[in-house]
Design a protein around this motif. Structure first.
Motif, short mmCIF file in Angstrom:
data_model
loop_
_atom_site.label_atom_id
_atom_site.label_comp_id
_atom_site.label_asym_id
_atom_site.label_seq_id
_atom_site.Cartn_x
_atom_site.Cartn_y
_atom_site.Cartn_z
N ARG A 588 2.61 -10.42 12.71
CA ARG A 588 2.44 -11.60 12.21
C ARG A 588 3.21 -11.37 10.81
O ARG A 588 4.02 -12.37 10.28
N LEU A 589 3.24 -10.22 10.06
CA LEU A 589 3.97 -10.12 9.00
C LEU A 589 5.37 -10.16 9.00
O LEU A 589 5.94 -10.48 8.10
N LEU A 590 5.80 -9.33 10.00
CA LEU A 590 7.05 -9.13 10.43
C LEU A 590 7.65 -10.54 10.70
O LEU A 590 8.85 -10.76 10.19
N PHE A 591 7.14 -11.19 11.33
CA PHE A 591 7.42 -12.78 11.46
C PHE A 591 7.67 -13.30 10.25
O PHE A 591 8.74 -14.00 10.27
N GLU A 592 6.57 -13.27 9.43
CA GLU A 592 6.78 -14.13 8.19
C GLU A 592 8.02 -13.56 7.50
O GLU A 592 8.80 -14.15 6.64
N MET A 593 8.18 -12.28 7.48
CA MET A 593 9.39 -11.55 6.85
C MET A 593 10.60 -12.03 7.21
O MET A 593 11.64 -12.12 6.47
N LEU A 594 10.78 -12.39 8.63
CA LEU A 594 11.96 -13.04 8.98
C LEU A 594 12.45 -14.23 8.30
O LEU A 594 13.67 -14.78 8.52
N GLY A 595 11.58 -14.94 7.62
CA GLY A 595 12.09 -15.90 6.73
C GLY A 595 12.16 -17.37 7.33
O GLY A 595 12.96 -18.10 6.96
N GLY A 596 11.49 -17.51 8.53
CA GLY A 596 12.37 -19.03 9.31
C GLY A 596 11.37 -19.92 8.69
O GLY A 596 11.80 -21.11 9.01
N HIS A 597 10.45 -20.01 7.88
CA HIS A 597 9.87 -21.04 7.05
C HIS A 597 9.98 -21.12 5.78
O HIS A 597 9.57 -20.13 5.30
N ALA A 598 10.07 -22.28 5.21
CA ALA A 598 10.17 -22.32 3.68
C ALA A 598 8.86 -22.23 3.05
O ALA A 598 8.90 -21.46 2.00
N ASP A 599 7.90 -21.85 3.50
CA ASP A 599 6.58 -21.75 2.91
C ASP A 599 5.94 -20.30 3.19
O ASP A 599 4.93 -20.16 2.88
N SER A 600 6.90 -19.68 3.80
CA SER A 600 6.58 -18.06 4.03
C SER A 600 6.04 -17.34 2.83
O SER A 600 6.80 -17.32 1.88
N PRO A 601 4.92 -16.66 2.97
CA PRO A 601 4.47 -15.83 1.82
C PRO A 601 5.13 -14.62 1.60
O PRO A 601 5.13 -14.07 0.43
N ILE A 602 5.98 -14.40 2.56
CA ILE A 602 6.70 -12.91 2.71
C ILE A 602 8.35 -13.51 2.30
O ILE A 602 8.81 -13.86 2.87
N THR A 603 8.66 -12.88 0.96
CA THR A 603 9.76 -13.63 0.45
C THR A 603 11.12 -12.57 0.26
O THR A 603 12.11 -13.12 -0.17
N GLU A 604 10.45 -11.08 0.19
CA GLU A 604 11.56 -10.17 -0.39
C GLU A 604 12.10 -9.47 1.26
O GLU A 604 12.87 -8.60 0.99
N GLY A 605 11.97 -10.14 2.25
CA GLY A 605 12.63 -9.66 3.56
C GLY A 605 12.44 -8.06 3.76
O GLY A 605 11.21 -7.53 3.53
N TRP A 606 13.41 -7.32 4.04
CA TRP A 606 13.14 -5.85 4.30
C TRP A 606 12.53 -5.17 3.04
O TRP A 606 11.81 -4.15 3.18
N ARG A 607 12.73 -5.82 1.87
CA ARG A 607 12.22 -4.96 0.66
C ARG A 607 10.68 -5.41 0.48
O ARG A 607 10.15 -4.87 -0.74
N SER A 608 10.30 -6.09 1.33
CA SER A 608 8.92 -6.52 1.21
C SER A 608 7.76 -5.48 0.86
O SER A 608 7.71 -4.62 1.71
N THR A 609 7.18 -5.37 -0.13
CA THR A 609 5.93 -4.57 -0.16
C THR A 609 4.77 -4.86 0.62
O THR A 609 4.06 -3.70 0.94
N GLU A 610 4.44 -6.04 0.92
CA GLU A 610 3.28 -6.50 1.59
C GLU A 610 3.49 -5.82 3.20
O GLU A 610 2.63 -5.39 3.65
N VAL A 611 4.67 -6.05 3.65
CA VAL A 611 5.06 -5.54 4.91
C VAL A 611 4.97 -4.11 5.05
O VAL A 611 4.21 -3.41 5.66
N LYS A 612 5.35 -3.31 3.95
CA LYS A 612 5.50 -1.86 3.79
C LYS A 612 3.88 -1.40 3.57
O LYS A 612 3.61 -0.32 4.36
N ASP A 613 3.05 -2.03 2.98
CA ASP A 613 1.75 -1.64 2.95
C ASP A 613 1.06 -1.61 4.15
O ASP A 613 0.08 -0.85 4.49
N ALA A 614 1.21 -2.65 4.95
CA ALA A 614 0.70 -2.85 6.21
C ALA A 614 1.01 -1.95 7.39
O ALA A 614 0.23 -1.47 8.10
N LEU A 615 2.34 -1.55 7.29
CA LEU A 615 3.03 -0.58 8.08
C LEU A 615 2.56 0.70 7.58
O LEU A 615 2.67 1.68 8.39
N ASP A 616 2.14 1.01 6.46
CA ASP A 616 1.75 2.25 5.81
C ASP A 616 0.81 3.10 6.56
O ASP A 616 0.79 4.10 7.12
N LEU A 617 -0.24 2.22 7.15
CA LEU A 617 -1.40 2.61 7.99
C LEU A 617 -1.00 2.64 9.36
O LEU A 617 -2.22 2.85 10.27
#
Length: 1011
Positions: A588-617
């Protein structure tokens, strides 16, 4: 809305985890449906009272609330712009069990399978069993009025709920259930909010009494709408049952008292084959006339075709009789004779014989479970078929009277044809007239979305004309809320609205669902406005049209990654209970990272710390590749993300230390004693670990004083001819070469005993695994290309290559072809690369038998082998060797390559190990073998204080070549360097640690410059 104030007040007043961060909001933005709404925030209460307090805080701020269980809902009722309360992490207890009355009291977050495991010693269970039983929560089942196959015998959830403890948005908290006239009068006389609700409900049902009695379909699977019929006088004014299926739009359920049923003593199953699914449906009334089955399920030839194309549930399909569609009829009883009699009586009534090729009769529970798993797999199998189409829910679970089912299916097929929806699979709970299907809606264009809405409205009219229900299992939510008028008529829907206004006058409980719903084509997860960024990726994603976006979209929210035992997926979720750390949450976070919606909470694309933190574990165990019903491969997605995330900037130290392990292992050959002394020198070793990003709790593995390739060269054997059919290449992976060379030596002995000529590459080779797992994909490609050059004579000759380390074998069978999809040598090598067991089982000369051991063994399967190569060949080879193997179904070992060695991961790694493999190893008999082909698995077992030495299967078979071995032989731990040696090399260790760290950083900078 004062979001900051709300967050602060929730944090101050609620005992629990309060999360308004972008990662949490992104992970909860969708459920298992077509819909998406970004929540305001997420609350994970520590107990039920804390959850009630969270609702109270939200009420004071006037913000919407959404109670959520497993989030597997297919109608959109578990996604909303609200504060989401997730009950599953902490509020998951069985509070009491009354075996005599056959009842229990539970909290809303308990998973159905966990409840039934708790009850198993008492011989009791909760009757309804949806196909998501391994991860659906009871609170969600109550919210949706869930059913499942067993509803044929035990009814829907509503039929098994005795009482509910509820909380209204405005603060009324009480237990509700059946209400006698005397009790009703007492409640009304007491006054207050509760009296208002009871009196209001009595008045509403009185005004609409005739409509409720005539417009509610009298069928087994009416799930749509509010259960106003449970408030009728003849139903005992049962408010608990009236609230079941209200999808969190009226109240919050805090606790539930449930009715239980005995676990059947015996079961038998008849599978009947038919020419097509409509003919099977036509036969349902006749089956019900002559029998009372525990379940009566169906699947069609289209689903079977998809299973064969996907290589899924093939063992189950082999047990099916002739036919193009099938009915599965299961009976239960007190004895085997009883259930067999019921099955044979049915066949006799139908005029069929047991030896009819279109009949299969079984009273073997294991076989029956296999066949039922094929039916339960329907959603996953049909969601992403191999032909590349995307199918979606929308008309997922309509239901009609069983005696009209065949005609309904014919008309439904005509409707598919009218909208050019080619060949959707039809399956479901045919004994109760409930039909499941996923349809290839086009949800990315305005025209496709308009057709989607048009189809649903016509389908709603069709099922209503048959006296059926829009939903027979998954509820209304947003998917069917707009269509309820077509089924119930305007007056009953007006009654629903009055009930909603009575309980929730400000429309703050899961708004936009069931009553005053959003349109069916609003809030779509895709839709014509969805515009994801086009990304250049490192992997090819050949199974997804070479698209990372399509690969991420494989996740349709089924939620199998939230299961608690069995299989491999998902170890980090099992240890944390966190949605964000499930395969689904990460997708779901990777989907949001792709930025298909204007209201996506994930805004930094590949640099997203939120996605990195989720994938860290994410352990990159690849368990999801095989265990996820739609084949999400999060290990690959993680490697892809890390490659982009760290492009052009420094990486974590562990990426240089463990990511470059093959290089350091090669350097260690210069003086393994010096290296071991450095790695284990007191004090200095801890400093070195910190600098290298390694967990200080871990012991560094000892490098062998004589690597395998050096031992091999010392034999002085002539290089065998690659074209000789007896020649095999033994792959000298880093682990079997420099850390556990006895594994490779043992493999040589066994292969030579089988008559093969072993070849070992004279030049250095590597699969690039550690670079792949840390996302250093450009380096991994260079390493693989050098390896292909070395292996080219063997590739051209078609010489088999045997891998001993499962993760390395998996690279050549899966990762390398996806990383280099256009390289024909990679494609050839993937076909030539075999596991040790596969090769011996399929290619050993006729008459050769593996060495006999006659030993018991506890066996841990490596996750990558489970996911990519499977373990069937190993089971058979062990059987032929006389090994009585207990192959654990205990999940990941928790070490998973470099994961368990990385700083910050040790605690989670051990938690995962303690959930399965370590207790099993401790309980193994002292004289038994402990077999684990993976280096990580062996290391975890040996470093966790089990006192056991795990061995590779090749080592076990080599023991058989030596004849009977002492019972304590496999228990001896690998010796470590002596303490005196550690002190002697103290200074050398310090120097080596400093040089290694500097070299790692230097190599990293060099390769970044080189690109």
């Amino acid at each position: 809305m004062d979001a900051a104030g709300l967050r602060q007040e929730l944090g101050r007043r609620v005992r629990g985890e309060v999360r308004f961060d972008a990662g949490s909001r992104g992970a909860y933005a969708t459920d298992g449906s077509n819909y998406r709404q970004v929540p305001i925030g997420v609350v994970v209460p520590y107990d039920v009272d804390a959850g009630a307090e969270a609702v109270g805080v939200c009420a004071r701020f006037g913000v919407p609330v959404l109670s959520r269980g497993g989030g597997t809902s297919l109608a959109g009722q578990c996604t909303n712009a609200a504060v989401v309360i997730d009950w599953t992490k902490y509020c998951n207890q069985v509070l009491s069990v009354d075996a005599e009355r056959r009842t229990c009291v539970v909290e809303p977050g308990i998973v159905l399978d966990e409840l039934n495991r708790h009850l198993s010693d008492l011989g009791l269970m909760f009757g309804p069993k949806p196909s998501t039983h391994s991860h659906c929560a009871l609170g969600g089942m109550i919210g949706n009025n869930s059913c499942g196959a067993s509803a044929q015998a035990y009814g829907k959830t509503v039929d098994n709920v005795r009482r509910l403890e509820i909380l209204t948005y405005d603060g009324l908290r009480c237990w509700v259930g059946p209400t006698s006239q005397e009790e009703f009068e007492s409640i009304v006389a007491g006054g207050g909010r509760r009296a208002e609700l009871y009196q209001g409900l009595r008045e509403i049902t009185g005004r609409y009494l005739g409509e409720i009695r005539t417009r509610f379909p009298d069928i087994p699977r009416r799930v749509s709408g509010y259960n106003l019929d449970s408030l009728l006088p003849e139903k005992g004014f049962d408010l608990a049952r009236a609230l079941v299926g209200s999808e969190g739009t009226l109240v919050t359920v805090l606790r539930a008292e449930l009715d239980l049923v005995p676990v059947p003593a015996c079961e038998s199953m008849v599978v009947l084959g038919y020419d097509d699914i409509c003919a099977a449906a036509d036969d349902v009334p006749r089956l019900l006339e002559h029998s009372r089955p525990e379940l009566l399920e169906a699947l069609d030839g289209r689903m079977a075709q998809l299973m064969r194309e996907e290589g899924s549930h093939l063992a189950s399909l082999e047990r099916f009789p002739e036919g193009e569609s099938w009915l599965l009829v299961q009976f239960s009883g007190d004895s085997r004779a009883d259930v067999d009699r019921q099955a044979r009586d049915l066949l006799k009534a139908l005029g069929r014989a047991e030896d009819d090729p279109a009949v299969s009769l079984s009273d073997n529970p294991r076989r029956e479970q296999q066949m039922l798993k094929a039916r339960e797999a329907g959603l996953g199998v049909t969601a992403r078929p191999p032909d590349g189409r995307e199918t979606w829910e929308g008309w997922e679970d309509s239901a009609v009277p069983p005696d009209r089912l065949g005609d309904y299916l014919r008309d439904l097929k005509d409707l598919f044809a009218e909208f050019d929806y080619d060949h959707p699979s039809l399956y479901g709970h045919f004994g109760q007239g409930c039909v499941h299907t996923r349809i290839p809606f086009e949800l990315k264009t305005a025209e496709g979305v308009a057709a989607f809405g048009g189809f649903l409205r016509k389908a709603a009219d069709l099922v209503s004309a048959y006296g059926g229900s829009l939903s027979g299992e998954h509820g209304d939510g947003q998917a069917r809320g707009e269509l309820l008028t077509r089924m119930f008529g305007p007056q009953v829907v007006a009654a629903f609205g009055e009930v909603k206004a009575l309980f929730d006058p400000d429309n703050r409980m899961n708004p936009g669902k069931v009553v005053d719903p959003h349109r069916v084509d609003d809030n779509l997860r895709l839709g014509p406005l969805w515009r994801p960024r086009a990304e250049d990726t490192r992997f090819g994603y050949p199974q997804d049209g070479n698209s990372f976006t399509r690969a991420v979209m494989r996740c349709v929210g089924i939620g199998n990654c939230r299961s608690h035992e069995g299989g491999v997926m998902c170890p980090s979720y099992r240890a944390t209970g966190e949605e964000e750390h499930s395969t689904r949450g990460r997708a779901r976070l990777l989907f949001e990272m792709l930025g298909g919606h204007a209201d996506s909470p994930i805004t930094e694309g590949w640099r997203s710390t939120e996605v990195k933190d989720a994938l860290d574990l994410c352990l990159a165990c690849k368990g999801c590749r095989s265990d996820c019903p739609v084949g999400v491969d999060m290990a690959t997605y993680k490697a892809e993300f890390l490659s982009h995330h760290y492009a052009g900037r420094p990486r974590p130290a562990a990426h240089y230390s463990m990511g470059w392990l093959p290089l350091w292992a090669r350097l260690s050959r210069l003086s393994p004693r010096w290296v071991n002394a450095a790695l284990h020198a007191p004090g200095v070793a801890a400093i070195g670990k910190r600098l290298a990003g390694v967990a200080v709790e871990r012991d560094a593995p000892a490098f062998a004083e004589e690597p395998f390739v050096r031992w091999w060269a010392s034999r002085g054997l002539a290089e065998p001819d690659p074209a000789d059919r007896r020649t095999v290449v033994l792959w000298p992976d880093t682990f079997s070469n420099t850390l556990h060379p006895n594994v490779a030596k043992s493999a040589v002995r066994v292969l030579e005993d089988a008559g093969f000529h072993v070849a070992v590459p004279a030049r250095t080779v590597c699969c690039g695994l550690t670079w792949i797992s840390t996302g250093q994909l450009a380096t991994a490609k260079r390493v693989l290309r050098r390896t292909l050059e070395v292996l080219r004579p063997y590739i051209e000759a078609g010489t088999p290559v045997i891998g001993l380390e499962p993760s390395c074998t998996a690279v050549f069978r899966a990762d390398a072809p996806e990383l280099m999809p256009d390289d024909k040598d990679v494609e050839r090598l993937a076909r030539q690369f075999h596991t040790f067991s596969e090769f011996l089982l399929n290619s050993a000369p006729e008459g050769w038998r593996p060495p006999s051991l006659a030993r018991t063994a506890t066996v841990q399967t490596h996750c990558h082998q489970h996911a990519v190569m499977r373990y069937d060949a190993d089971r058979e080879l062990m059987r032929r060797a006389g090994i009585d193997a207990d192959v654990l179904d205990a999940g990941c070992c928790g070490l998973a390559g470099n994961f368990g060695f990385e700083r910050g991961h040790h605690e989670l790694s051990m938690t995962i190990a303690e959930q399965g493999v370590l207790p099993a190893v401790r309980e193994a008999a002292p004289g038994s073998l402990v077999i684990a082909d993976g280096f990580s698995c062996r290391t975890q077992i040996e470093q966790a204080g089990t006192g056991r030495r795990a061995m590779h299967l090749a080592e076990a078979l080599a023991l058989g070549l030596d004849g009977p071995a002492p019972a304590d032989h496999p228990e001896k731990l690998v010796p470590r360097p002596e303490a005196s040696r550690r002190r002697a090399w103290f200074c050398t260790g310090a120097a080596c640690a400093a040089l290694a760290t500097a070299a790692a950083a230097g190599f990293g900078r060099f390769h970044r410059r080189r690109g």
